[in-house]
Motif scaffolding. Structure first.
Motif, short mmCIF file in Angstrom:
data_model
loop_
_atom_site.label_atom_id
_atom_site.label_comp_id
_atom_site.label_asym_id
_atom_site.label_seq_id
_atom_site.Cartn_x
_atom_site.Cartn_y
_atom_site.Cartn_z
N SER A 265 -15.57 64.66 -27.28
CA SER A 265 -14.97 63.47 -26.69
C SER A 265 -14.49 62.47 -27.73
N GLU A 266 -15.09 62.49 -28.93
CA GLU A 266 -14.72 61.53 -29.97
C GLU A 266 -14.13 62.19 -31.21
N LYS A 267 -14.70 63.32 -31.61
CA LYS A 267 -14.24 64.03 -32.81
C LYS A 267 -14.00 65.50 -32.46
N LYS A 310 -22.05 64.58 -22.85
CA LYS A 310 -20.68 64.79 -23.32
C LYS A 310 -20.67 64.74 -24.84
N LYS A 312 -19.81 64.53 -28.74
CA LYS A 312 -18.77 63.86 -29.53
C LYS A 312 -17.87 64.89 -30.20
N ARG A 313 -18.50 65.98 -30.64
CA ARG A 313 -17.78 67.03 -31.35
C ARG A 313 -17.64 68.26 -30.45
N GLN A 451 -24.77 64.36 -32.42
CA GLN A 451 -24.95 62.91 -32.42
C GLN A 451 -24.76 62.30 -33.80
#
Length: 454
Positions: A265-267, A310, A312-313, A451
């Motif tokens: 979701s982020e990376k 969810k 991040k990666r 995380q």
């Protein structure tokens, strides 16, 4: 000074809060795996309905199709195949072997080693030279070895607490024994099975031939058979050994790595892999080696998705093909990662059986290993205390050249080589609870890697 104290206090409170939150999440992961886990029933299907799945075989293709379907049914963000050409070796009719001692013929259990050539149609019978090491063999004159069968009888070291260390100290006989014997004119090679146990099951595995050396047939003999042959040789050095095997190497076959992923979701461009190898030896269901690692890896993604975590990666579950007799799936995965400019920050492999979790071996820089150490208090309550420098896994090994940090899942090792590469590596030997604990352990590590990164 007061401002510095306040800042340090705030940082300390934040760290404690983060650890508490992580502890709660890890507890949820274990609860989900133990109360609602799917890995055990998936393993039942893979072993009982698909069965043996040596690279290039019909069983291997069935395993590819089924694991792809399972991951699609779980609703992962993407499920895809990676083409890979694999060796296609077939065993043929069951092997035959006996010790010919005077007027006595005593049958012993053998099995051709993967990649071996066949004997002549009538088999081969010859005198036997027993050795415990390559230096011992190399010290012999060609005249003594020529026309004989070399019997490699070095056992795994029973004093090693980690049985994988004992395996590593003996397995060169299996891998290179035929080549070393052929250099001195031997007509065959027989290798003691790789186990500390005493049983009547040949423990098979891969072997390889060196370029420019005659190809001679080679087989594993059960440990009970090896002990009998050694005892018989001590009593009668002039006995002969007969064996017949019907194996064949066919042209390479097309197969696949099976990959399922949850997008970050982020990376999303940073990838964390968790996997096992889908292929197994042809004589077994491949429950511990490595059906367990495959279903645990799929379960990791299912748990994260079910709990609404969810990442991040991007998290990928990879079912590698051809670990047992070629490692082509692992090499192809790494080659494609490099070609596609993918950034793999970490990879976790489960290929040591479905036994009680003990920890993780780490292949990375000292600084990268130190990044993991603060997580030990979060994992220790679940029996994961053996965390530190170690090995990763054969399939993820090629990713090291891309700078990926490798983690090898470490279950208790004491029983693994009772089943390894034998017909008794069956579903019934796997404990549901141990398997599910392993899946939860891997999911917890993946959660922390996602995380905090490395």
């Amino acid at each position: 000074m007061k401002k510095l104290f306040t800042a340090l206090l705030s940082l300390s409170v934040a760290c404690v809060h983060a650890q508490n939150a992580d502890s709660v999440t890890i507890r949820k992961i274990y609860n989900e795996a133990l109360a609602n886990g799917k890995s055990y029933e998936w393993l039942r299907y893979l072993t009982k309905q698909v069965g043996p799945r040596l690279s290039g075989s019909e069983g291997a293709q069935k395993a590819v199709d089924w694991t792809k379907q399972v991951m699609e049914q779980q609703g992962f963000d993407r499920v895809f195949l990676q083409d890979v050409m694999v060796p296609h070796w077939v065993r043929g009719a069951k092997e035959e072997a006996f010790i010919h001692n005077g007027n006595q013929k005593v049958t012993v259990p053998i099995a051709a080693l993967g990649g071996s050539v066949a004997t002549a149609p009538k088999g081969v019978e010859a005198g036997v030279i027993e050795v415990k090491s390559f230096p011992e063999l190399r010290a012999m004159s060609p005249e003594k070895v020529k026309g004989k069968i070399v019997f490699f009888n070095r056992p795994m070291d029973p004093t090693k607490i980690n049985t994988f260390e004992a395996y590593g100290g003996a397995v060169e006989q299996r891998a290179n024994g035929a080549t070393e014997a052929a250099k001195l004119g031997a007509v065959g090679a027989i290798v003691r099975s790789m186990t500390n146990g005493h049983d009547d099951y040949p423990h098979v595995g891969g072997m390889r031939y060196a370029t420019g050396v005659p190809l001679i047939p080679t087989a594993a003999i059960s440990t009970n058979g090896a002990d009998l042959l050694s005892k018989s040789l001590a009593e009668n050095p002039n006995l002969t050994f007969y064996f017949k095997q019907n194996c064949e190497s066919l042209p390479d076959a097309k197969s696949y790595n099976v990959v399922g992923e949850i997008k970050g979701s982020e990376k999303p461009d940073e990838i964390i892999v968790v996997g096992g190898h889908l292929d197994s030896w042809d004589l077994a269901e491949g429950a511990h080696d490595d059906g367990a690692g495959c279903v645990q890896s799929i379960e990791v993604l299912r748990i994260l998705k079910t709990l609404g975590i969810k990442p991040k990666r991007t998290i990928r579950a990879v079912m590698f093909m051809n670990e047992e007799n070629g490692l082509r799936g692992g090499v192809q995965y790494a080659d494609l990662a490099k070609k596609n400019n993918e950034k793999h920050i970490a990879a976790v492999e489960s290929d040591n059986g479905g036994f009680t979790p003990r920890g993780f071996g780490i292949v990375g820089t000292p600084a990268q290993r130190e990044k993991v150490m603060p997580w030990k208090p979060l994992l220790a309550p679940y029996g994961l205390t053996d965390i530190g420098a170690g090995s990763g896994g054969a399939d993820i090994g090629p990713l090291a050249q891309l700078g990926t940090v490798l983690f090898g899942f470490k279950p208790d090792s004491q029983r693994y080589f009772d089943y390894h590469h034998t017909m008794v590596d069956r579903f019934e030997t796997v404990s549901q609870r141990e398997l599910e604990l392993g899946a939860a352990s891997m999911a917890s590590l993946i959660y922390l890697l996602d995380q905090y990164g490395l």
